[in-house]
Design a protein around this motif. Structure first.
Motif, mmCIF file in Angstrom:
data_model
loop_
_atom_site.group_PDB
_atom_site.id
_atom_site.type_symbol
_atom_site.label_atom_id
_atom_site.label_comp_id
_atom_site.label_asym_id
_atom_site.label_seq_id
_atom_site.Cartn_x
_atom_site.Cartn_y
_atom_site.Cartn_z
ATOM 1 N N LYS A 2 -57.568 29.341 -48.961
ATOM 2 C CA LYS A 2 -58.599 29.859 -48.072
ATOM 3 C C LYS A 2 -57.988 30.798 -47.035
ATOM 4 C CE LYS A 2 -62.013 28.350 -44.633
ATOM 5 N NZ LYS A 2 -62.583 27.194 -43.908
ATOM 6 N N LYS A 3 -56.861 30.380 -46.433
ATOM 7 C CA LYS A 3 -56.210 31.212 -45.423
ATOM 8 C C LYS A 3 -55.683 32.516 -46.038
ATOM 9 C CE LYS A 3 -56.916 28.412 -42.050
ATOM 10 N NZ LYS A 3 -57.849 28.783 -40.965
ATOM 11 N N GLU A 4 -55.145 32.431 -47.261
ATOM 12 C CA GLU A 4 -54.639 33.630 -47.927
ATOM 13 C C GLU A 4 -55.766 34.609 -48.218
ATOM 14 O OE1 GLU A 4 -52.677 32.081 -51.352
ATOM 15 O OE2 GLU A 4 -50.773 31.727 -50.304
ATOM 16 N N GLU B 38 -50.791 28.252 -37.243
ATOM 17 C CA GLU B 38 -51.776 27.177 -37.087
ATOM 18 C C GLU B 38 -51.288 25.853 -37.662
ATOM 19 O OE1 GLU B 38 -56.510 26.317 -38.129
ATOM 20 O OE2 GLU B 38 -55.527 28.182 -38.788
ATOM 21 N N TYR B 39 -50.534 25.914 -38.770
ATOM 22 C CA TYR B 39 -50.108 24.685 -39.437
ATOM 23 C C TYR B 39 -48.587 24.494 -39.414
ATOM 24 C CZ TYR B 39 -54.869 25.043 -41.148
ATOM 25 O OH TYR B 39 -56.230 25.152 -41.212
ATOM 26 N N GLU C 272 -58.587 34.858 -46.556
ATOM 27 C CA GLU C 272 -59.014 35.433 -45.282
ATOM 28 C C GLU C 272 -58.046 36.518 -44.819
ATOM 29 O OE1 GLU C 272 -59.253 32.061 -42.759
ATOM 30 O OE2 GLU C 272 -61.230 31.417 -43.474
ATOM 31 N N ALA C 273 -56.728 36.260 -45.001
ATOM 32 C CA ALA C 273 -55.717 37.251 -44.609
ATOM 33 C C ALA C 273 -55.830 38.503 -45.465
ATOM 34 C CB ALA C 273 -54.316 36.646 -44.728
ATOM 35 N N VAL D 107 -54.580 26.415 -47.983
ATOM 36 C CA VAL D 107 -53.704 27.592 -48.013
ATOM 37 C C VAL D 107 -54.402 28.754 -48.721
ATOM 38 C CG1 VAL D 107 -51.567 28.511 -48.967
ATOM 39 C CG2 VAL D 107 -51.565 26.284 -47.855
ATOM 40 N N ASP E 289 -58.540 17.463 -40.734
ATOM 41 C CA ASP E 289 -58.817 18.795 -41.273
ATOM 42 C C ASP E 289 -60.148 18.794 -42.014
ATOM 43 O OD1 ASP E 289 -56.453 20.074 -40.409
ATOM 44 O OD2 ASP E 289 -55.355 19.095 -42.012
#
Length: 372
Positions: free
Chosen positions: A298-300, A121-122, A302-303, A296, A229
């Motif tokens: 937040k994405k971690e 995504e980024y 979620e993963a 980052v 963003d």
């Protein structure tokens, strides 16, 4: 007699380029460029400076990507003509030039093929890299400075602009930490495989007994967020302190309190910024990096939640991702990909493309295996 079977290799080059064009989606890229060019010619574009910079940067990146693909197609056509003429005229010198050009095209295709693996995504974003000295005392601080030079030299070799955003010097030598930005298409996707713990083994230049020392440094790579963003941070979650910028050994290099230290209270994340001339500029830069780190995080999270739901608790990255050994032998080895080089000096001078490419391919394979 040619050492390369061009009758087989040139069609293979075309096949590889065709696969790259399919993944790149040249038609969609051309449409994107046309759209951005239309936006760029709007007479009111620069009324919003942030948006104007986003548009012009995106246009430049898209044009560069398209040019890389189309130019390779032209080079393959030219190579085919070169081979035919050299064969007709029995020109050994021209044939040798064709072989050199073939190797160059093959290398460019390999690089472009790796780029097609950057679909996160980024991945297209600029990268913000932070290097922190770990265990190992003054050797670790010196190692952090060596890694900084390595990445800056790598960027310089590619013509990528860099900007050191914050530096914390160690007392004796080297760096406690440093944060810098790399501005280039896919800088984050490319450099994200460098994140992790790096280890150095050498005879310490700071030990008067000449003993071998092992030291560590942590590398963090995050994407630089854009104004579009959606990352809002309530004011009551931020603590902002101001102080004077300092140089090596704590020497003051600024007579005003222009440097900024920003703390996100819920997570404890701290960002310092002292590169800009004014407090307002440093605060804005610190906020962008803070937003990037929270994005980052937040994405971690979620993963991690997805992995937990899937029952996958295996970590994909070890604590030590690369070792740089200068004694008792000379070798740099990536512990994930097994790729290694026997010339640490060239690696520390920025020749790390093979490590990065191997890391990107390794990560793609890991992703395929996880989804299988």
């Amino acid at each position: 007699m040619a050492s390369i079977d061009f009758s087989a290799e040139i069609p293979q080059l075309r096949s590889t380029l065709g696969s790259i064009e399919q993944v790149t989606d040249v038609s969609a890229l051309e449409a994107r460029i046309a759209e951005l060019e239309k936006e760029a010619t709007d007479q009111n574009l620069w009324d919003d400076v942030d948006n104007a910079q986003r548009v012009t940067s995106a246009l430049s990146h898209a044009q560069t990507e398209l040019r890389r693909v189309t130019e390779l197609g032209q080079r393959i056509d030219d190579l085919e003509i070169m081979v035919e003429l050299s064969a007709e005229e029995n020109d050994a010198e021209a044939l040798a030039e064709a072989e050199t050009e073939f190797a160059s095209i093959r290398k460019s295709l390999d690089e472009l093929e790796v780029r097609t693996l950057l679909a996160g995504e980024y991945d297209e974003r600029n990268a913000v890299i932070t290097i922190r000295a770990g265990a190992g005392g003054v050797d670790a601080a010196d190692f952090a400075e060596m890694l900084l030079r390595m990445y800056l030299r790598w960027a310089e070799r590619h013509g990528y602009p860099t900007k050191v955003m914050d530096t914390s010097y160690a007392e004796e030598a080297g760096l406690k930490s440093v944060t810098f930005e790399v501005s280039a298409p896919f800088a984050y996707g490319t450099l994200s495989v460098e994140g992790g713990t790096h280890r150095l083994v050498r005879i310490s230049p700071f030990d008067n007994q000449g003993r071998r020392q092992t030291s560590f440094a942590a590398v963090e790579v995050i994407p630089l967020i854009e104004s579009t963003d959606s990352i809002d941070i309530p004011d009551n979650e931020l603590k902002v302190d101001v102080f004077r910028s300092s140089g090596p050994g704590g020497q003051s290099v600024n007579t005003t309190d222009s440097a900024v230290r920003m703390t996100h209270l819920p997570t404890g994340i701290v960002v310092s910024m002292q590169d800009e001339k004014s407090q307002i500029q440093n605060r804005a830069a610190a906020l962008r990096v803070m937003q990037s780190r929270l994005l980052v995080l937040k994405k971690e999270q979620e993963a991690a939640e997805r992995k937990e739901l899937a029952g996958d608790v295996k970590a994909s990255w070890g604590d030590q991702m690369r070792s740089y050994v200068l004694n008792p032998y000379q070798m740099v080895k990536d512990l994930r990909t097994e790729y290694q080089e026997g010339n640490p000096s060239s690696v520390f001078d920025g020749e790390i493309d093979e490590f990065i490419d191997a890391g990107i391919r390794w990560r793609a394979e890991q992703g395929k295996a996880a989804n299988a």
